[in-house]
Design an enzyme around this catalytic site. Structure first.
Site, PDB file in Angstrom:
ATOM      1  N   CYS A   8     -51.101  31.973 -55.417  1.00  0.00           N
ATOM      2  CA  CYS A   8     -50.560  31.057 -54.411  1.00  0.00           C
ATOM      3  C   CYS A   8     -51.404  31.091 -53.138  1.00  0.00           C
ATOM      4  CB  CYS A   8     -49.105  31.371 -54.094  1.00  0.00           C
ATOM      5  SG  CYS A   8     -48.332  30.035 -53.143  1.00  0.00           S
ATOM      6  N   ASP A  37     -51.932  34.187 -64.126  1.00  0.00           N
ATOM      7  CA  ASP A  37     -52.798  34.794 -63.121  1.00  0.00           C
ATOM      8  C   ASP A  37     -53.881  35.701 -63.687  1.00  0.00           C
ATOM      9  OD1 ASP A  37     -51.084  33.504 -61.429  1.00  0.00           O
ATOM     10  OD2 ASP A  37     -50.137  35.300 -60.614  1.00  0.00           O
ATOM     11  N   THR A  72     -50.740  29.736 -59.657  1.00  0.00           N
ATOM     12  CA  THR A  72     -49.396  29.430 -59.169  1.00  0.00           C
ATOM     13  C   THR A  72     -48.425  29.324 -60.350  1.00  0.00           C
ATOM     14  OG1 THR A  72     -49.629  27.020 -59.333  1.00  0.00           O
ATOM     15  CG2 THR A  72     -50.394  28.051 -57.285  1.00  0.00           C
ATOM     16  N   CYS A  75     -49.043  23.306 -55.034  1.00  0.00           N
ATOM     17  CA  CYS A  75     -48.758  24.226 -53.931  1.00  0.00           C
ATOM     18  C   CYS A  75     -47.940  23.481 -52.883  1.00  0.00           C
ATOM     19  CB  CYS A  75     -50.069  24.741 -53.321  1.00  0.00           C
ATOM     20  SG  CYS A  75     -49.809  25.935 -51.986  1.00  0.00           S
ATOM     21  N   GLN A  81     -41.233  34.883 -57.227  1.00  0.00           N
ATOM     22  CA  GLN A  81     -41.993  35.202 -56.027  1.00  0.00           C
ATOM     23  C   GLN A  81     -42.203  34.032 -55.066  1.00  0.00           C
ATOM     24  OE1 GLN A  81     -45.476  37.705 -56.891  1.00  0.00           O
ATOM     25  NE2 GLN A  81     -44.478  38.339 -58.792  1.00  0.00           N
TER      26      GLN A  81
END
Length: 450
Positions: free
Chosen positions: A201, A336, A345, A379, A83
């Protein structure tokens, strides 16, 4: 999109590829997992719930620990998605297809793939109930169920995506709509949202904003574009060092940021987005849009709500250092779906996987876990088609940077790491259970500088 993707492809990724291959064995086609035709056993030494990043990574590690025949993964989906690539897909810099691999190809060879959905967890009896009244027992359970998108909590969605000018990089079904809306933009407001819930994210909602602004400049549309970031948060980013850098970019590029504004309704027929002011109960504001990028509300999977393994909010309740369940010593979690107080993330999952591997080894040997997860997450904040800020930090929102440079600066190398190196590292390192985050690299680099 192909032309734009080629324009920003990375020639350096080929020269760096040998570095990434160190310690990562090649996998031939004959080693790919295929679903067995016989029925699944009703007991596995290690049962993994979820075939996403955390689930596949841990199943690979557990295979080496207890043997492939003693590990099973429960995952209903036919495809596995990388993703993080969708940020670039939504901006026309990458194609969508490479982000998807068949689930059968990423499950470790010999590990049983149970293609079903989890209906109920019963940790007191060491078993899990699946569809079709199937029950699987286990000795050790790893919960890696991810989180759930809730577009439906915004009035007018998801049906609003049938109209043009709306997209979202958070779904395989809507990410290409972002690129279409970006290309079709003519004049007016380009609005980007951040919801009033935990998200995966957390940098992605503004990455697409910076990329869109750059696209408008490259195509001559910037003078006619009013770029707005409406966020339910009270800050632009949770780590001060990177927040300061982002605010400088926002100011330089004339982007409007409205804090504590939460999207509650989309009127696609009128091209209107309705936001609630979280600081003033009952107050809403309607914005006209020419382009709208929606970050949906998110939450734990439904099966975890009111589950014995979850906290009051529905997240798997873990010891934040060992990733062992607070109540059930043979239950663990990753990614998550957990209540770990760090950003959700793939980079966080990498760091967690290495620690969880050590934790489970200790438990299997009857020892107290000693390896501790520090909350590491990363990130790569893409700010242009050839620049990114590489944010890395810990539980205390303090920078935990890998390289001996100021990673809050926009850099070409940070962009290429995001766009070209990290996908390779994901498919051939993390998912194979060989990549546990950059902690070892950080130590080597820092020792070398002493």
């Amino acid at each position: 999109m192909a032309a734009l993707g080629r324009m920003y492809s990375c020639p350096c990724s080929r020269s760096l590829a040998p570095l990434l291959r160190i310690g990562i064995p090649k996998m031939g086609p004959s080693q790919l997992h295929t679903t067995a035709s016989c029925a699944a056993k009703d007991y596995y030494e290690v049962l993994v719930l979820g075939g996403g990043t955390g689930g596949i990574s841990m199943s690979a590690r557990m295979k080496r620990k207890v043997g492939a025949g003693n590990v099973a993964v429960v995952e209903p989906q036919e495809n596995h998605y990388y993703q993080p690539l969708w940020t670039l897909v939504g901006a026309g810099a990458k194609q969508l297809a490479p982000s998807s691999h068949p689930t059968a190809s990423v499950i470790p060879s010999g590990v049983k793939w149970i293609q079903s959905r989890v209906q109920k967890l019963d940790p007191d009896k060491n078993c899990v109930h699946l569809e079709n009244n199937q029950k699987i027992s286990y000795k050790y359970l790893i919960i890696a169920l991810g989180l759930q998108l809730h577009f439906e909590k915004i009035k007018g969605l998801p049906e609003g995506f049938n109209s043009p000018k709306i997209g979202s990089n958070y779904s395989i079904h809507t990410v290409e709509k972002t690129w279409k809306a970006l290309q079709d933009f003519k004049e007016g407001n380009a609005i980007f949202t951040f919801p009033n819930t935990p998200v995966k994210c957390a940098g992605a909602p503004q990455k697409i904003m910076y990329l869109s602004e750059a696209y408008f400049r490259k195509t001559g549309k910037r003078p006619k574009a009013n770029i707005i970031f409406n966020t339910a948060l009270g800050v632009i980013f949770g780590v001060q060092k990177y927040a300061d850098a982002l605010l400088e970019i926002i100011k330089a590029r004339d982007i409007t940021v409205n804090y504590k504004y939460n999207l509650v309704e989309v009127r696609a027929d009128k091209q209107e987005a309705v936001f609630e002011n979280l600081d003033k109960a009952g107050e809403t504001k309607v914005y006209q849009y020419e382009m709208l990028h929606v970050t949906p509300p998110m939450g734990p999977p439904e099966v975890l709500l009111n589950s014995p393994v979850s906290d009051g909010a529905g997240w798997v309740d873990l010891n934040k250092e060992t990733l062992q369940h607070k109540k059930y010593p043979n239950v663990f979690g990753i990614g998550d779906c957990t209540n770990l107080p760090t950003s959700k993330t793939a980079a966080a999952i990498a760091g967690q996987s290495g620690v969880l591997d050590k934790t489970i080894s200790s438990i299997m040997k009857g020892r107290t876990p000693s390896k501790k997860y520090d909350g590491y997450t990363s990130c790569p904040l893409v700010t242009n088609y050839n620049r990114a800020i590489l944010a890395e930090f810990d539980y205390n929102a303090q920078p935990l940077e890998t390289f001996p440079i100021d990673q809050s600066k926009e850099r070409l190398i940070s962009f290429h790491m995001k766009a070209d190196m990290m996908p390779y590292l994901y498919w051939y390192g993390l998912l194979k259970g060989y990549w546990g985050g950059p902690a070892s690299i950080r130590k080597l680099l820092h020792l070398g500088l002493k």
